[in-house]
Scaffold this motif. Structure first.
Motif, PDB file in Angstrom:
ATOM      1  N   VAL A   1       0.861  -1.183   0.000  1.00 30.77           N
ATOM      2  CA  VAL A   1       0.000   0.000   0.000  1.00 30.77           C
ATOM      3  C   VAL A   1       0.897   1.232   0.000  1.00 30.77           C
ATOM      4  O   VAL A   1       1.740   1.391   0.891  1.00 30.77           O
ATOM      5  N   VAL A   2       0.739   2.077  -1.000  1.00 34.02           N
ATOM      6  CA  VAL A   2       1.562   3.286  -1.085  1.00 34.02           C
ATOM      7  C   VAL A   2       1.092   4.281  -0.032  1.00 34.02           C
ATOM      8  O   VAL A   2      -0.092   4.611   0.067  1.00 34.02           O
TER       9      VAL A   2
ATOM     10  N   LEU B   1       6.698   6.525  -8.743  1.00 28.87           N
ATOM     11  CA  LEU B   1       5.848   5.337  -8.673  1.00 28.87           C
ATOM     12  C   LEU B   1       6.640   4.079  -9.021  1.00 28.87           C
ATOM     13  O   LEU B   1       6.468   3.024  -8.398  1.00 28.87           O
ATOM     14  N   ARG B   2       7.515   4.174 -10.017  1.00 29.08           N
ATOM     15  CA  ARG B   2       8.335   3.011 -10.390  1.00 29.08           C
ATOM     16  C   ARG B   2       9.240   2.606  -9.222  1.00 29.08           C
ATOM     17  O   ARG B   2       9.380   1.423  -8.903  1.00 29.08           O
TER      18      ARG B   2
ATOM     19  N   THR C   1       8.174   3.246  14.106  1.00 32.87           N
ATOM     20  CA  THR C   1       8.909   2.077  13.594  1.00 32.87           C
ATOM     21  C   THR C   1      10.115   2.494  12.748  1.00 32.87           C
ATOM     22  O   THR C   1      10.937   1.651  12.376  1.00 32.87           O
ATOM     23  N   GLY C   2      10.203   3.776  12.405  1.00 28.51           N
ATOM     24  CA  GLY C   2      11.274   4.254  11.541  1.00 28.51           C
ATOM     25  C   GLY C   2      10.847   4.423  10.096  1.00 28.51           C
ATOM     26  O   GLY C   2      11.652   4.824   9.257  1.00 28.51           O
ATOM     27  N   PHE C   3       9.571   4.138   9.786  1.00 29.71           N
ATOM     28  CA  PHE C   3       9.074   4.292   8.417  1.00 29.71           C
ATOM     29  C   PHE C   3       8.723   5.751   8.171  1.00 29.71           C
ATOM     30  O   PHE C   3       7.846   6.319   8.844  1.00 29.71           O
ATOM     31  N   ASP C   4       9.414   6.364   7.204  1.00 31.45           N
ATOM     32  CA  ASP C   4       9.224   7.793   6.955  1.00 31.45           C
ATOM     33  C   ASP C   4       8.438   8.091   5.686  1.00 31.45           C
ATOM     34  O   ASP C   4       8.215   9.255   5.345  1.00 31.45           O
ATOM     35  N   ALA C   5       8.027   7.055   4.957  1.00 33.75           N
ATOM     36  CA  ALA C   5       7.221   7.185   3.736  1.00 33.75           C
ATOM     37  C   ALA C   5       7.966   7.848   2.592  1.00 33.75           C
ATOM     38  O   ALA C   5       7.346   8.226   1.594  1.00 33.75           O
ATOM     39  N   LYS C   6       9.281   7.981   2.708  1.00 32.40           N
ATOM     40  CA  LYS C   6      10.036   8.496   1.574  1.00 32.40           C
ATOM     41  C   LYS C   6      10.057   7.454   0.459  1.00 32.40           C
ATOM     42  O   LYS C   6       9.960   6.254   0.706  1.00 32.40           O
TER      43      LYS C   6
ATOM     44  N   GLY D   1       5.775   6.597  -0.702  1.00 32.59           N
ATOM     45  CA  GLY D   1       5.480   7.259  -1.968  1.00 32.59           C
ATOM     46  C   GLY D   1       5.963   8.688  -2.040  1.00 32.59           C
ATOM     47  O   GLY D   1       5.808   9.345  -3.075  1.00 32.59           O
ATOM     48  N   GLY D   2       6.549   9.208  -0.919  1.00 33.67           N
ATOM     49  CA  GLY D   2       6.996  10.595  -0.906  1.00 33.67           C
ATOM     50  C   GLY D   2       5.818  11.564  -0.896  1.00 33.67           C
ATOM     51  O   GLY D   2       4.656  11.163  -0.731  1.00 33.67           O
ATOM     52  N   PRO D   3       6.066  12.847  -1.115  1.00 30.92           N
ATOM     53  CA  PRO D   3       4.966  13.828  -1.154  1.00 30.92           C
ATOM     54  C   PRO D   3       4.042  13.570  -2.343  1.00 30.92           C
ATOM     55  O   PRO D   3       4.518  13.338  -3.457  1.00 30.92           O
TER      56      PRO D   3
END
Length: 514
Positions: free
Chosen positions: A39-40, A97-98, A61-66, A86-88
């Motif tokens: 899931v993005v 996305l790739r 948890t350390g997940f920054d979504a970068k 997925g970043g901003p």
């Protein structure tokens, strides 16, 4: 695929193992029947409910979504979830996305049935988004397993995509395109990763014939006797030290009504020892089975031309041999007589790629194509100048070079243009022949291109020196360790838009991309 007898290699061996296992890719609205669901998650906006965690919990948890980050959330029951960065959302594009999809592929290396949800398109065209997501997952899961008796990771069998807010048919078309483009790269990777003893020049010709039958392009193979009759002394000269015959392989994609004619010329040195100018025995020597990466990229691209609806005529010339020392090998000071009559003084037998391509370029220009693009792992100077992240491009026609650059941007197969500085051309002068095959100690990527320019006969021409990005030392985003297949998707993208505009600055139904 048909192969010549070799008592040391099983008849069952195929140089293109990924041909046997292509994942089924579909766009759906339900991801319940897979092993893992990615899931993005963007750095802004709401966190999708199905992950069952708040942004604060994910951050702890350390997940920054970068872009490129991933967090596996396993459960006792399938499917387990993977949060994929997925970043901003405002910065979302095909490249991000790739890379995000590739992070999922890396995080779930053993899952055979994979799902991926994109909760927000963020302004990206649904078809382009689905293509990029497909490429990211499929290419990141690539592993060369042709010679492993027990592959460690199972191949990806099924990929299902869910794009919120997108019509299934539109996104499905993009996923289908992504499957085809990823296949083109995988074919190029398979061929480039295959050891030289398992893939000689005659073997590659056999592979090309079989791929042509499968994917709808014509193949003509020229053997040693024909090459002699054709006067291809550059290719035959390099081949002199080998026990394997050289091959010139001609590929043709000829759709009805095509007005433009794009020709691709590839270096196919199946193994490059340096010849008499022997390379040092270092890690780069080990990689010289990859010196046919240009030919492999062209052949990979050809497997996708028909399914991609390429409207122009595309011809490929693959100049193939190995370059090894022996009692019969060509030596420094030799003069080679090439097709068309140009004579070449050999000043270094490790500058062999340009020699084999000289004959192919003459044959290419004899057909008066609209444009020629050369693709080769040509010089270590390109690697020294730009590193492993991008290829060198340059040429005699800026409009064509710009189209190559646009295709590179679209596929994230990055290039950087160097000047075709003709003041360096005098470095190639010879006292005994028309031209020598080596310039001075500097600007090697440019002088190698200047050598090739001598054989293009003023046809619009662009060159790709892919020595740097031909291989990856470790997994990085969608680039898997080993041969990257660089150039296959770039060339395909170039061919897809080639019918709409002619090189040389003129247009025919569309503007040249900036």
């Amino acid at each position: 695929m048909a192969r010549r007898p070799n008592k040391l290699i099983p008849e069952s061996f195929t140089p293109v193992p990924s041909e046997r296992a292509r994942p089924a890719v579909t766009v759906v609205d339900d991801l319940s029947d897979v092993d893992v669901v990615g899931v993005v998650v963007h750095t802004d906006g709401a966190v999708p409910d199905e992950l069952g965690l708040s942004r604060e919990a994910l951050t702890r948890t350390g997940f920054d979504a970068k872009v490129g980050s991933a967090l596996v959330l396993p459960t006792e029951e399938s499917p387990f979830r993977v949060a994929v960065g997925g970043g901003p959302l405002a910065d979302q594009g095909e490249e991000t996305l790739r890379d995000a999809a590739a992070a999922l592929g890396r995080a779930a290396p053993r899952a055979e049935h994979v799902g991926l949800r994109l909760p927000a398109l963020g302004g990206v065209d649904p078809q382009a988004a689905a293509q990029a997501l497909t490429e990211g997952v499929v290419l990141s899961r690539y592993r060369y397993a042709g010679l492993k008796s027990s592959p460690t990771d199972p191949p990806l069998a099924v990929l299902r995509l869910r794009l919120d807010g997108a019509e299934l048919a539109e996104a499905g078309a993009g996923a289908a395109t992504g499957s085809v483009t990823a296949r083109a790269t995988s074919v190029a990777r398979d061929l480039t990763n295959t050891p030289a003893a398992h893939l000689t020049a005659p073997d590659l010709a056999d592979v090309a014939v079989e791929l042509g039958r499968t994917y709808g392009f014509d193949v003509e193979v020229f053997d040693e006797a024909q090459l002699i009759a054709m006067g291809c002394g550059g290719l035959l000269g390099v081949n002199r030290g080998s026990v394997e015959e050289a091959r010139l392989i001609k590929l043709v994609h000829a759709p009805e009504g095509g007005r433009q004619h794009l020709t691709l010329v590839g270096k196919g040195i199946m193994y490059d020892s340096g010849g008499i100018s022997l390379k040092p025995s270092d890690p780069m020597h080990l990689l010289m089975k990859m010196d046919m990466g240009g030919a492999a990229a062209i052949l990979g691209a050809f497997t996708a031309l028909r399914e991609s609806g390429v409207a122009c005529r595309v011809t490929g010339f693959l100049a193939c041999t190995d370059n090894v020392p022996s009692g019969g090998a060509y030596v420094l000071g030799d003069v080679l007589h090439t097709r068309g009559g140009t004579t070449i003084e050999v000043k270094n037998t490790d500058a062999e790629g340009r020699l084999v391509m000289s004959d192919a370029l003459v044959l290419a220009t004899e057909e008066a194509p609209s444009a020629v693009v050369t693709v080769a792992t040509l010089t270590g100077a390109a690697l020294a100048a730009l590193g492993p992240a991008m290829a060198v491009t340059l040429g005699n026609d800026q409009a064509l070079v710009d189209r190559v650059r646009a295709a590179a941007d679209a596929t994230d197969e990055r290039v950087w243009q160097l000047p075709l500085e003709r003041r360096y051309r005098k470095q190639l002068d010879s006292d005994v022949a028309d031209i020598s095959n080596l310039g001075g100690p500097y600007a090697g990527a440019i002088t190698a291109a200047l050598f090739l320019e001598d054989f293009v006969d003023d046809v619009p021409w662009a060159h790709l020196d892919i020595c740097g990005p031909m291989q990856a030392e470790s997994d990085e985003a969608w680039r898997s360790k080993g041969a990257t297949g660089f150039g296959a998707r770039l060339l395909l993208e170039l061919a897809r838009g080639f019918e709409s505009a002619a090189p040389g600055g003129s247009t025919d139904g569309g503007d040249l991309p900036a």
